[in-house]
Write an enzyme that holds these catalytic residues in place. Sequence first.
Site, PDB file in Angstrom:
ATOM      1  N   LYS A  33       0.742  -1.250  -0.055  1.00  0.00           N
ATOM      2  CA  LYS A  33      -0.072   0.109  -0.044  1.00  0.00           C
ATOM      3  C   LYS A  33       0.846   1.331   0.095  1.00  0.00           C
ATOM      4  CE  LYS A  33      -0.250  -0.192   4.952  1.00  0.00           C
ATOM      5  NZ  LYS A  33      -1.140  -0.551   6.363  1.00  0.00           N
ATOM      6  N   ARG A 116     -10.254   0.597  15.248  1.00  0.00           N
ATOM      7  CA  ARG A 116     -10.329   1.457  14.336  1.00  0.00           C
ATOM      8  C   ARG A 116     -11.342   1.217  13.105  1.00  0.00           C
ATOM      9  NH1 ARG A 116      -4.548   1.694  10.796  1.00  0.00           N
ATOM     10  NH2 ARG A 116      -5.112  -0.409  10.173  1.00  0.00           N
ATOM     11  N   TYR A 242      17.081  30.051   2.844  1.00  0.00           N
ATOM     12  CA  TYR A 242      16.156  31.180   3.323  1.00  0.00           C
ATOM     13  C   TYR A 242      16.544  31.521   4.789  1.00  0.00           C
ATOM     14  CZ  TYR A 242      13.208  29.973  -0.499  1.00  0.00           C
ATOM     15  OH  TYR A 242      12.613  30.002  -1.809  1.00  0.00           O
ATOM     16  N   MET A 288      12.327  23.789  -1.035  1.00  0.00           N
ATOM     17  CA  MET A 288      11.328  22.972  -1.786  1.00  0.00           C
ATOM     18  C   MET A 288      12.045  21.799  -2.777  1.00  0.00           C
ATOM     19  SD  MET A 288       7.748  23.536  -3.931  1.00  0.00           S
ATOM     20  CE  MET A 288       7.228  24.730  -2.655  1.00  0.00           C
TER      21      MET A 288
HETATM   22  C1  LIG Z   1      -0.596  -1.773   6.944  1.00  0.00           C
HETATM   23  C2  LIG Z   1      -1.045  -2.914   7.486  1.00  0.00           C
HETATM   24  C3  LIG Z   1      -0.476  -3.888   7.689  1.00  0.00           C
HETATM   25  C4  LIG Z   1       1.366  -4.017   7.509  1.00  0.00           C
HETATM   26  O1  LIG Z   1       1.767  -3.417   8.858  1.00  0.00           O
HETATM   27  P1  LIG Z   1       3.478  -3.488   9.115  1.00  0.00           P
HETATM   28  O2  LIG Z   1       3.363  -3.229  10.528  1.00  0.00           O
HETATM   29  O3  LIG Z   1       3.981  -2.671   8.134  1.00  0.00           O
HETATM   30  O4  LIG Z   1       3.750  -4.943   8.908  1.00  0.00           O
HETATM   31  C5  LIG Z   1      -0.930  -5.117   7.804  1.00  0.00           C
HETATM   32  N1  LIG Z   1      -2.327  -5.479   7.987  1.00  0.00           N
HETATM   33  C6  LIG Z   1      -3.088  -4.120   7.758  1.00  0.00           C
HETATM   34  C7  LIG Z   1      -4.516  -4.313   7.772  1.00  0.00           C
HETATM   35  C8  LIG Z   1      -2.432  -2.919   7.523  1.00  0.00           C
HETATM   36  O5  LIG Z   1      -3.241  -2.077   7.178  1.00  0.00           O
END
Ligand SMILES: *Cc1c(COP(=O)(O)O)cnc(C)c1O
Length: 333
Positions: A33, A116, A242, A288
């Site tokens: 992700k 969550r 800056y 930047m």
């Molecule tokens: C991001 C995520 C993971 C991975 O977590 P890590 O700590 O990076 O291994 C696993 N499961 C879910 C649902 C996540 O959102």
Amino acid sequence: MAYIKINKENFFYNLKQLSLKSGDKTKIAAVLKDNAYGHGLEEMAALAFEFGLKEAVVISIKEVKKIEHLFENILILHDTPFYHPRFSFAITSLEALKAVPKNAKIELKIDTGMHRNGIALDELTKALEIIKKRELNFFGAFTHFKSADELSSELFWQMKNFEKVKEQIKAFGFRVRFHSFNSAALLRTKSFSEDIARVGIAIYGYNELPPLFEKTKLKPVLSLWAKRVSSRKLYKGQRVGYGGDFIAPRDMIVSTYDVGYGHGLFRGNSKKPLITAEGLPILGRVSMDFITLESSKDEVCIFNNAQIVAKHFNTISYEITTALKPNIKRVVI
Ligand SMILES: *Cc1c(COP(=O)(O)O)cnc(C)c1O
């Protein structure tokens, strides 16, 4: 132009170590992700495939489209379900379950204590009834740990809750896959027995467990590099950038390099500058697109270990690498 080096050897080394923990590489689901935690989605997906991984996890359909040909199944954590033989969709509420198209592959996210998102423990029976009644394509059930990286009992009561969830689902007559382990849980376990582990930060080379745990050594995969734009001589007392926060303590040769907060490098506080991997403090404020260093090398390594940078900025390695913008060129070496 600033660029990112992806060290394939280190990535494969990490995957090997993690496969030893999970028992087999096919049990590792690479969490890709957010542009593979800033490493580059397509580059990391291709390498994961080359190593022999079969499973991946992303957030969105937009991400999955770029890598769909590479994996046997890709879990999509947060997008609208539809049918695809190799995509499974996380379902995190009863409302979503009622709305899901009948043939879409679904994985129920159960809230075992993180609070969550996910289906609450006391909603599980209802969820299973809906699945049965609607004859949904029930593929998996999973949960996420809130404190797998802490030395406390929290992890164990969540695990216990998930064991009960498994029993309940099996008792309903469903045969689905189960998964709960993230990086921290996998790194600390001595007995992994689930179908897959969803591993993010560890594949990229970071073991975030506190020192008390027996540490599996991992190797950072990413390094950030910048190129020299121009050099100049500063006379003692001249100021850089800056606000002129850096004042030359002596005559010195400095150069500008082509990376800045526009690339995702944190701007921070020029009074407490980040020290690059080569030991050079950033002089004055980060712009930047540019920084200044006392160097005349054509190319410099800004960092090759996000954990060190994270410590400097009082955050976590995840945030340092994920901040790196997708438009920086990724080069696999
Ligand atoms: C991001 C995520 C993971 C991975 O977590 P890590 O700590 O990076 O291994 C696993 N499961 C879910 C649902 C996540 O959102």
